[in-house]
Write a protein that holds these residues in place. Structure first.
Motif, PDB file in Angstrom:
ATOM      1  N   THR A   1      48.189  37.661  73.830  1.00 17.64           N
ATOM      2  CA  THR A   1      48.093  36.675  72.744  1.00 17.64           C
ATOM      3  C   THR A   1      48.237  35.228  73.215  1.00 17.64           C
ATOM      4  OG1 THR A   1      50.477  36.843  72.281  1.00 17.64           O
ATOM      5  CG2 THR A   1      49.015  38.335  71.075  1.00 17.64           C
TER       6      THR A   1
ATOM      7  N   TRP B   1      45.491  32.483  72.710  1.00 21.06           N
ATOM      8  CA  TRP B   1      45.264  31.906  71.382  1.00 21.06           C
ATOM      9  C   TRP B   1      45.968  30.560  71.264  1.00 21.06           C
ATOM     10  CZ3 TRP B   1      48.282  30.283  67.330  1.00 21.06           C
ATOM     11  CH2 TRP B   1      47.628  30.072  66.111  1.00 21.06           C
TER      12      TRP B   1
ATOM     13  N   ASP C   1      43.888  27.929  73.191  1.00 19.30           N
ATOM     14  CA  ASP C   1      42.694  27.499  72.468  1.00 19.30           C
ATOM     15  C   ASP C   1      43.047  26.644  71.259  1.00 19.30           C
ATOM     16  OD1 ASP C   1      40.958  28.758  74.199  1.00 19.30           O
ATOM     17  OD2 ASP C   1      40.810  30.592  73.020  1.00 19.30           O
ATOM     18  N   ARG C   2      44.167  26.946  70.637  1.00 15.89           N
ATOM     19  CA  ARG C   2      44.552  26.247  69.406  1.00 15.89           C
ATOM     20  C   ARG C   2      45.249  24.915  69.682  1.00 15.89           C
ATOM     21  NH1 ARG C   2      43.398  27.591  63.884  1.00 15.89           N
ATOM     22  NH2 ARG C   2      44.774  26.281  62.641  1.00 15.89           N
TER      23      ARG C   2
ATOM     24  N   HIS D   1      39.946  24.462  69.684  1.00 17.98           N
ATOM     25  CA  HIS D   1      39.750  25.081  68.378  1.00 17.98           C
ATOM     26  C   HIS D   1      38.599  24.429  67.629  1.00 17.98           C
ATOM     27  CE1 HIS D   1      40.633  27.115  64.661  1.00 17.98           C
ATOM     28  NE2 HIS D   1      40.824  25.971  64.022  1.00 17.98           N
TER      29      HIS D   1
ATOM     30  N   ILE E   1      36.457  35.608  67.599  1.00 15.24           N
ATOM     31  CA  ILE E   1      36.556  36.226  68.922  1.00 15.24           C
ATOM     32  C   ILE E   1      35.841  37.573  68.964  1.00 15.24           C
ATOM     33  CG2 ILE E   1      38.797  37.274  68.375  1.00 15.24           C
ATOM     34  CD1 ILE E   1      37.712  35.900  71.805  1.00 15.24           C
TER      35      ILE E   1
ATOM     36  N   ALA F   1      36.689  29.612  73.218  1.00 16.85           N
ATOM     37  CA  ALA F   1      37.503  30.831  73.274  1.00 16.85           C
ATOM     38  C   ALA F   1      37.896  31.184  74.702  1.00 16.85           C
ATOM     39  CB  ALA F   1      36.742  31.996  72.640  1.00 16.85           C
TER      40      ALA F   1
ATOM     41  N   ARG G   1      41.397  32.753  74.889  1.00 19.34           N
ATOM     42  CA  ARG G   1      41.496  34.102  74.345  1.00 19.34           C
ATOM     43  C   ARG G   1      40.797  35.120  75.236  1.00 19.34           C
ATOM     44  NH1 ARG G   1      39.459  32.363  68.569  1.00 19.34           N
ATOM     45  NH2 ARG G   1      38.792  30.604  69.870  1.00 19.34           N
TER      46      ARG G   1
ATOM     47  N   SER H   1      43.101  35.649  78.021  1.00 17.61           N
ATOM     48  CA  SER H   1      44.264  36.377  77.528  1.00 17.61           C
ATOM     49  C   SER H   1      43.963  37.872  77.410  1.00 17.61           C
ATOM     50  CB  SER H   1      44.674  35.818  76.159  1.00 17.61           C
ATOM     51  OG  SER H   1      46.024  36.064  75.899  1.00 17.61           O
TER      52      SER H   1
END
Length: 414
Positions: A63, A66, A69-70, A196, A203, A332, A335, A338
């Motif tokens: 995780t 995420w 990316d955010r 983002h 995804i 992405a 992610r 990840s």
């Protein structure tokens, strides 16, 4: 040095930080001993705490991207390192009941750091650049650090106490965070800028557009379950056949030594080869390694097995990481890294219980099953080269204007 020519300065500095972080990350090696020794827990209690810590580590890997990316990969790495370092620093002073919560938090944060580090390497190197060499360099640094860390940890534990292992690991992780904050630009770069995009595809849609990536991720989960039997059932198997712990130690030394000597040259020599072809051959070599143990457990069998396993690891781990980075859309990247990071460490949770259960129920089936799983994974990856979309050889990749990373973002095919 020709093997790292073209590797960006940021990646070289990250590799140096990865080496230092690996040197001080010795607590996981001695965690079980610490819990049943100084903490006085039963083997069952220590197993539960270690197990949920491992689950936290895998969850952080799955995780952590995420967050990058955010909020930006730099922020994800720094936050994860600070949380992990602080938790380890105070852990010796906590009551046993608190360990059930704090250790998984520390391990989860460490998993976030691992995923963020991979994403930072990916966004630091343009597509078509030296991504394989870059990932190989960071793996080389981490493996070098792990070669130094456990003996240093043993020295700290025997000269001082096991508590000091956690203190040293915590301080070292916080120092790594401070170092990373200096070498990674605070703003205006792909390291710090969130990727983002609320209008970008999700995804799962991006993965479905890249079926070869999905096949690769599934294959990595399968092969990691097999690969990590060297840390789970292999020492038990050797002991049951009359070998001492010394032989097992030498096998691990062979593994580490060959990787340190050959991984960087192999990444450089094979940089223009098909990544899925290289990965597929590597997975087949992992399967061959365990198949060698089917006839017997002699020293020659064991050494040959480890050589095959190690060559397979060299061929599949770095190209697979770089392949996922090359196929990830810019929004992405974290992610995608990840997902690969989580898949590549899933065996840490799955291998011990599943391998032990099979070895207990049917000892003669363990190595044939391992060989078949790895061979099946390798065959699937080799077949995935024919799949359509950005992850295979099918339809051409559509390109948009370059994103902040400096590499083109790929639109999903179909």
């Amino acid at each position: 040095m020709g093997m790292v020519r073209g590797v960006p300065r940021t990646v070289r500095l990250l590799a140096l930080g990865a080496f230092f972080n690996a040197v001080v990350s010795f607590t996981f090696v001695y965690l079980f001993v610490y819990l049943v020794g100084p903490r006085g827990l039963t083997v069952t209690q220590a197993g539960v705490i270690s197990g949920i810590g491992g689950i936290g580590l895998v969850a952080g890997n799955f995780t952590g991207g995420w967050f990058g990316d955010r909020f930006g990969h730099r922020r994800a790495l720094l936050t994860g390192a600070c949380v992990s370092g602080a938790a380890l620093l105070v852990l010796p002073a906590l009551p046993v009941t608190a360990l059930y919560a704090v250790l998984p938090v520390a391990q989860y944060a460490a998993g976030v750091v691992r995923a963020a580090s991979a994403a930072l390497v990916a966004v630091s190197v343009p597509e078509g650049g030296s991504r394989r060499q870059s990932f190989a360099l960071t793996r080389f640094a981490s493996n070098g650090g792990f070669a130094v860390g456990p003996p240093l940890g043993a020295l700290v534990a025997t000269r001082f106490s096991y508590d000091w292992l956690f203190v040293a690991d915590g301080i070292g992780t916080l120092l790594f965070a401070a170092y990373a904050s200096r070498i990674l630009p605070a703003r205006g770069s792909a390291h710090s800028a969130p990727a983002h995009d609320p209008d970008a595809p999700g995804i799962w849609r991006e993965l479905r557009a890249r079926p070869a990536v999905l096949v690769l991720l599934a294959a990595i989960v399968c092969v990691d379950l097999v690969y990590r039997q060297q840390y789970a059932t292999l020492p038990v198997f050797l002991a049951d056949h009359g070998h001492t712990t010394q032989l097992y130690g030498w096998l691990l030394a062979i593994n580490g030594g060959v990787i340190l000597c050959l991984e960087l040259p192999a990444a450089h020599a094979l940089r223009k080869r098909s990544p899925l072809g290289t990965v597929g051959v590597g997975l087949l070599l992992v399967g061959l390694g365990y198949a060698i143990l089917i006839p017997g457990a002699g020293v020659l069998f064991a050494v040959t097995m480890m050589l095959s396993l190690t060559l397979g690891e060299i061929l599949y781990k770095t190209p697979a990481t770089a392949y996922v980075a090359d196929r990830a859309p810019a929004h992405a990247q974290g992610r995608f890294q990840s997902l690969y990071a989580g898949a590549s460490i899933s065996g840490q949770v799955l291998a011990p219980p599943l391998g032990a259960a099979l070895y207990t129920a049917a000892p003669a089936l363990l190595w044939p099953v391992c060989a078949l799983l790895a061979a099946g994974a390798g065959a699937a990856v080799l077949a995935a080269r024919r799949l359509p979309g950005p992850g295979g050889r099918g339809r051409p990749v559509l390109r948009r204007p370059e994103a902040e990373t400096g590499s083109p973002e790929r639109a999903p095919a179909g």
